[in-house]
Design a protein around this motif. Structure first.
Motif, short mmCIF file in Angstrom:
data_model
loop_
_atom_site.label_atom_id
_atom_site.label_comp_id
_atom_site.label_asym_id
_atom_site.label_seq_id
_atom_site.Cartn_x
_atom_site.Cartn_y
_atom_site.Cartn_z
N TYR A 55 0.78 -1.24 0.00
CA TYR A 55 0.00 0.00 0.00
C TYR A 55 0.81 1.29 0.00
O TYR A 55 0.69 2.11 0.89
N TYR A 72 -14.46 -8.95 -8.19
CA TYR A 72 -14.12 -8.76 -6.76
C TYR A 72 -15.41 -8.41 -5.99
O TYR A 72 -15.77 -7.25 -5.82
N GLY A 179 -13.72 -4.72 5.15
CA GLY A 179 -13.07 -5.22 3.94
C GLY A 179 -12.39 -6.56 4.09
O GLY A 179 -11.67 -6.99 3.19
N SER A 180 -12.56 -7.24 5.22
CA SER A 180 -11.89 -8.51 5.48
C SER A 180 -10.36 -8.38 5.46
O SER A 180 -9.66 -9.34 5.13
N ASN A 184 -5.96 -11.03 5.93
CA ASN A 184 -4.58 -10.98 5.42
C ASN A 184 -3.54 -11.29 6.51
O ASN A 184 -2.36 -11.43 6.22
N TYR A 224 -9.45 -13.06 -7.32
CA TYR A 224 -8.03 -12.75 -7.11
C TYR A 224 -7.20 -12.97 -8.38
O TYR A 224 -5.97 -12.98 -8.32
N GLU A 300 0.76 -12.79 -0.18
CA GLU A 300 -0.48 -12.55 0.58
C GLU A 300 -1.25 -13.83 0.84
O GLU A 300 -1.31 -14.71 -0.02
N SER A 302 -5.29 -14.57 2.00
CA SER A 302 -6.56 -13.91 2.26
C SER A 302 -7.51 -14.99 2.78
O SER A 302 -8.08 -15.76 2.01
C1 AVI Z 1 -7.11 -5.79 1.64
N1 AVI Z 1 -7.47 -7.19 1.47
C2 AVI Z 1 -8.62 -7.53 2.31
C3 AVI Z 1 -7.63 -7.64 0.10
C4 AVI Z 1 -8.07 -9.12 0.07
O1 AVI Z 1 -9.08 -9.40 -0.55
O2 AVI Z 1 -7.44 -9.95 0.72
C5 AVI Z 1 -6.34 -7.45 -0.67
C6 AVI Z 1 -6.39 -8.00 -2.06
N2 AVI Z 1 -5.48 -8.76 -2.59
C7 AVI Z 1 -5.81 -9.06 -3.82
N3 AVI Z 1 -6.98 -8.52 -4.08
C8 AVI Z 1 -7.35 -7.85 -3.00
#
Ligand code: AVI
Length: 340
Positions: A55, A72, A179-180, A184, A224, A300, A302
């Motif tokens: 970020y 999304y 936003g969940s 992460n 994603y 990441e 999620s």
């Molecule tokens: C910020 N976070 C909750 C997003 C997620 O969905 O885990 C980050 C993200 N990574 C890829 N798309 C969105």
């Protein structure tokens, strides 16, 4: 606020006008942490980069773009739940509450909660906490639309911001974590994070957390790996950031975005895949990084949850669950808790 606390935490105060001020840690400290963390995480086996480094300004802009992609679903689904809350959340509030938001924005979501607050109050105090400078830009946009709003932004990590707020005043807070973003964290980080929130909450404070729910693998994977390639750009941007801020020489064409749903661990896993055997210099981290063709750098997780898991997680940290709201498809959840 007590001046000593401000000095100890090494925050600098910026007053932009009578309704907008923000606090930011001295930049040298932040830069050092980034270089050190990257040096550590890219020397591990397997290699990883913490998702909090996505970020910067460009990464935050790309994330905003992800939020309105057709694939999304989390953002628009959470918005549909917040719309339901317009009539129901006021039952849990009074006109003395301040609004604290972890990972803030000028987004529709923040506005939906501000709509509730500004209807209940003659003056609304809002404390956004965000690692990115996008906070100041988005605050200015909010002030244009809400006359009774006063904003004190904190440009820092969530933990840093919460620690900062702990001694700021005695007023009751509703803390938002939408936003969940909780998904992460690793399960361990998540538990510690909830404990930190619980420990900084005063009796009467409330915490509203948005969490994404387990669902069909295909829906998750396309969220994603979108058709316009925005998630790919978002993932690769962390390498540009390392190039710019840590004086590195990643060639972005030598990497690709890769994401997959791991049903056993209930999480999307996101990686950067090295397309060739290569060496990369990261000067400020003092690192020569060697990567094999097809080697993955983890960027990441999620996590996705079942409702029972959410309630167990929150109960384990001794929160009292007030209410959980869901959307019509049971894709996403918002849970309101208080401190026992
Ligand atoms: C910020 N976070 C909750 C997003 C997620 O969905 O885990 C980050 C993200 N990574 C890829 N798309 C969105």
């Amino acid at each position: 606020m007590n001046d000593t606390i401000q000095k100890n935490l090494q925050y600098k105060k910026y007053i932009l006008d009578s309704k907008l001020q923000y606090f930011k840690p001295h930049s040298s400290a932040v830069e050092k942490t980034f270089a050190e963390e990257i040096s550590y995480s890219l020397s591990q086996d397997p290699k990883f980069i913490s998702p909090k480094f996505f970020y910067d300004k460009k990464g935050s802009d790309l994330f905003e773009k992800i939020c309105s992609l057709p694939e999304y679903y989390p953002t628009r689904t959470e918005i549909s739940i917040l719309e339901k809350l317009q009539s129901e959340l006021p039952n849990f509030l009074d006109d003395t509450f301040q609004l604290v938001e972890l990972g803030s924005g000028a987004s529709v979501k923040t506005r939906l909660v501000l709509d509730i607050f500004t209807k209940l109050q003659t003056k609304t105090e809002y404390f956004p906490i965000d690692i990115s400078e996008i906070l100041t830009e988005s605050s200015e946009l909010l002030l244009k639309d809400y006359d009774s709003l006063h904003i004190t932004g904190i440009i820092d990590t969530y933990e840093g911001g919460l620690e900062f707020l702990k001694n700021y005043d005695d007023k009751k807070n509703l803390i938002l974590f939408l936003g969940s973003s909780f998904g992460n964290f690793t399960p361990d980080e998540g538990r510690k994070f909830l404990q930190t929130i619980h420990s900084m909450m005063k009796p009467g404070d409330l915490f509203l957390i948005g969490l994404d729910l387990v669902k069909d693998k295909q829906i998750l994977e396309s969220a994603y790996n979108d058709s316009q390639g925005v998630t790919s750009e978002f993932n690769l941007n962390v390498l540009s950031r390392i190039n710019d801020e840590l004086d590195a020489d990643f060639n972005l064409n030598d990497f690709s975005h890769y994401s997959v749903y791991n049903s056993k661990d209930q999480r999307i896993e996101m990686y950067l895949k090295s397309l060739v055997n290569q060496s990369v210099v990261i000067s400020k981290s003092n690192l020569l990084l060697n990567l094999l063709k097809d080697e993955l750098i983890h960027t990441e997780h999620s996590h996705k949850y079942g409702l029972d898991q959410i309630h167990n997680l929150l109960n384990d940290v001794k929160f009292e669950i007030k209410h959980t709201w869901l959307d019509d498809n049971n894709y996403f959840s918002l849970t309101l808790v208080s401190k026992n």
